[in-house]
Design an enzyme around this catalytic site. Structure first.
Site, short mmCIF file in Angstrom:
data_model
loop_
_atom_site.label_atom_id
_atom_site.label_comp_id
_atom_site.label_asym_id
_atom_site.label_seq_id
_atom_site.Cartn_x
_atom_site.Cartn_y
_atom_site.Cartn_z
N GLU A 173 1.59 0.00 -5.02
CA GLU A 173 0.70 1.30 -5.14
C GLU A 173 1.58 2.23 -4.97
OE1 GLU A 173 -3.27 3.48 -3.75
OE2 GLU A 173 -2.05 2.57 -2.45
N ASP A 220 0.64 -1.14 -0.08
CA ASP A 220 -0.02 -0.01 -0.06
C ASP A 220 0.99 1.35 -0.07
OD1 ASP A 220 -2.61 1.18 0.48
OD2 ASP A 220 -1.86 2.17 2.13
#
Length: 581
Positions: A281, A244
């Site tokens: 990401e 993330d």
């Protein structure tokens, strides 16, 4: 059994296990580490008291039966008998499916989700990407407020349920990817600062203090995060991790944390004899993230490609707010740019950022599968005021066009759960904070954020209302209804084509050739012998494909192959895939 914990600032550490107290001793070989022994088997409850303070859970806890604030429990990883030998499943050629355990089924458990995996096999999915499963306060939430990065959320079923899920997925031939969060921990139930300098005020993030990757004590913090990542891959037999917001991993050291992590994962892959991969990401549009370490990159194996999403979203919806503004000036040109170059911003000026952004991908060196392409994700749906999907606004024909572009583009495609049948349920932001003050702050903050964009406060769902989560659960009766069944069949056909047509998994980004007409709103591209055309306009379009004979492989609406004049007559809001050797 031996227990150990890193607590460099403590003068005394007491192990409390099953009601008994045992003073721990400093480890003479590892600065800041303490060790002690106690009789304990699988399930035994334990914790650590620092300098006679309250008993806290283990930072490396593998199970939190009573939530993040409760005692930890011993987990004997050898107890689970794996049913299925698994050689692994690599990323090239994959079709990913992002799944949130808490809303994939009404039950919201890993076992209930495992019972629905057959649907994904019939769809043609190769890998399930689970949103975070680490423990967080309460029962329901997105998972990005996790606070115990080595454990599994107990309401989902705990660690054994995750193993059962992975085993079932592997039995069906599905790989499993897990979304992990290294850039921050949740605001409630986070006890790491009591143990040591896990965070630093040297840097700040949108979520508060940054994880300590480069300040004093960061060697152990980095080892803590790398160890957690390897444990997921090794102990749960996962195939990959989605990392993330890696742009919020602030690290000024010569060897970046991500480089260290990728090297450790590659070593583990060699050790266990199966492919393992990391997907980042990031919004930096920096090819170094997905460039091999041997070529001075960070060595991650792939990244999400938001530029493709933004271009596609603006072309489909006409929206131009926020970061969509850069793409909305000429959506089809933006879409063509991402289809051929990966990034839209590759050193170009970003009006949204008011500066230049990104750098070019070397298409001769970066394989297309290293970029993930998608029309919807948990972020792009859930961070809208009402969590509305594309299906709430677009015609079936435009939804079919979106699917066609995602599943035939030169990227690794990823779907968000339910999009394959044009789910009518929203996916809203929900949380179950046990701290009433925090719950109220989140509620007020979210409503204030969207009020600034013109939304009435009463129209913004309350994240803490159980009905918000319930509305976000998939309705499994929908795929049996005609309007949803047609879309589901279209997704299946496209994924089957992707599997059967080698040109659609060709990793050569430079091989994609695009043409478009911004006024008529059609776009067509070629990948080897495959031709793809979408008409986003409200009128039929005549698209020149050349005079070579063509065969229609799949079409949303009935369409004939181009005639002698080479013109494809494509109905409004429709799409087609052809073979033209």
């Amino acid at each position: 059994m031996q227990f150990e914990v890193w607590a460099p600032q403590a003068d005394r550490v007491t192990l409390r296990c099953e009601g008994a107290a045992e003073a721990m001793a400093r480890d003479p070989e590892r600065a800041g580490w303490w060790k002690g022994e106690a009789a304990a088997g699988d399930g035994a409850r334990y914790g650590f008291a620092l300098d006679d303070g309250p008993v806290l859970p283990d930072p490396r806890s593998r199970r939190q039966p009573d939530g993040p604030d409760g005692l930890s429990a011993v987990v004997d990883q050898r107890r689970y008998a794996w049913r299925v030998p698994w050689p692994g499943r690599a990323l090239p050629g994959a079709v990913l499916y992002e799944l949130h355990v808490g809303t994939y089924t009404p039950e919201g458990t890993l076992d209930a989700a495992a019972a629905r995996l057959g649907h994904l096999v019939e769809l043609g999915i190769t890998h399930v990407e689970l949103m975070p499963v680490c423990p967080f306060p309460g029962r329901h939430g997105w998972g990005y407020d996790g606070v115990a990065p080595w454990a599994v959320h107990e309401p989902y079923g705990g660690p054994e349920a995750l193993k059962r899920f992975v085993d079932r997925a592997h039995e069906l031939g599905l790989g499993v990817v897990l979304d992990v969060v290294h850039n921050h921990l949740g605001p409630s139930g986070n006890h790491l600062p009591s143990f040591g300098p896990y965070f630093t005020d040297t840097h700040t993030t949108p979520w508060g203090a940054a994880v300590n990757l480069d300040a004093p004590g960061s060697d152990e913090v980095r080892a803590f995060l790398v160890g957690s990542a390897l444990a997921w891959l090794r102990d749960f037999r996962l195939d990959g991790l989605r990392l993330d917001a890696v742009h919020a991993l602030y690290d000024t050291r010569a060897i970046h944390f991500l480089e260290e992590l990728s090297a450790a994962v590659d070593r583990l892959a060699a050790e266990v004899g199966r492919p393992l991969f990391l997907i980042a990401e990031t919004d930096l549009n920096d090819p170094r993230f997905i460039t091999p370490r041997a070529e001075n990159g960070l060595g991650l194996h792939a990244q999400w490609n938001d530029d493709f999403h933004h271009a596609l979203h603006t072309a489909l919806t006409g929206e131009s707010q926020g970061y969509y503004a850069d793409f909305a000036r000429d959506p089809l040109a933006a879409l063509a740019r991402t289809l051929t170059g990966g990034y839209f911003h590759d050193g170009t000026y970003s009006g949204f950022r008011e500066r230049h952004h990104g750098r070019p991908l070397d298409r001769a060196r970066v394989a297309g599968h290293r970029l993930l392409g998608y029309s919807q994700t948990h972020d792009q749906i859930g961070n809208r005021a009402q969590g509305d999907r594309l299906s709430a606004h677009l015609s079936p024909g435009l939804l079919a066009c979106a699917a066609t572009l995602v599943l035939t583009a030169p990227f690794t495609p990823m779907l968000f759960m339910g999009e394959e049948w044009a789910a009518g349920t929203p996916w809203q932001y929900f949380a179950d904070h046990t701290d009433p003050g925090l719950a109220e702050a989140v509620r007020r903050g979210r409503r204030r954020e969207f009020a600034a964009h013109g939304w009435a406060e009463e129209d913004v769902p309350d994240p803490g209302d159980p009905a918000t989560r319930d509305r976000s659960c998939l309705d499994w009766s929908e795929p049996g209804r005609a309007e949803h069944a047609r879309m589901l069949d279209w997704y299946r056909r496209l994924i089957s084509l992707r599997r059967d047509q080698p040109d659609l998994t060709d990793p050569d980004l430079a091989d994609t050739k695009v043409a478009y007409d911004r006024e008529a709103r059609w776009l067509a591209f070629r990948r080897g012998d495959v031709r793809v055309a979408v008409n986003l306009g409200g009128e039929p379009a005549a698209i020149p494909l050349g005079t070579r004979p063509a065969l229609v492989l799949a079409a949303w609406e009935p369409v004939a192959a181009p005639g002698a004049d080479g013109m494809l007559q494509l109905p409004a809001e429709s799409c087609v895939v052809l073979s033209q050797p």
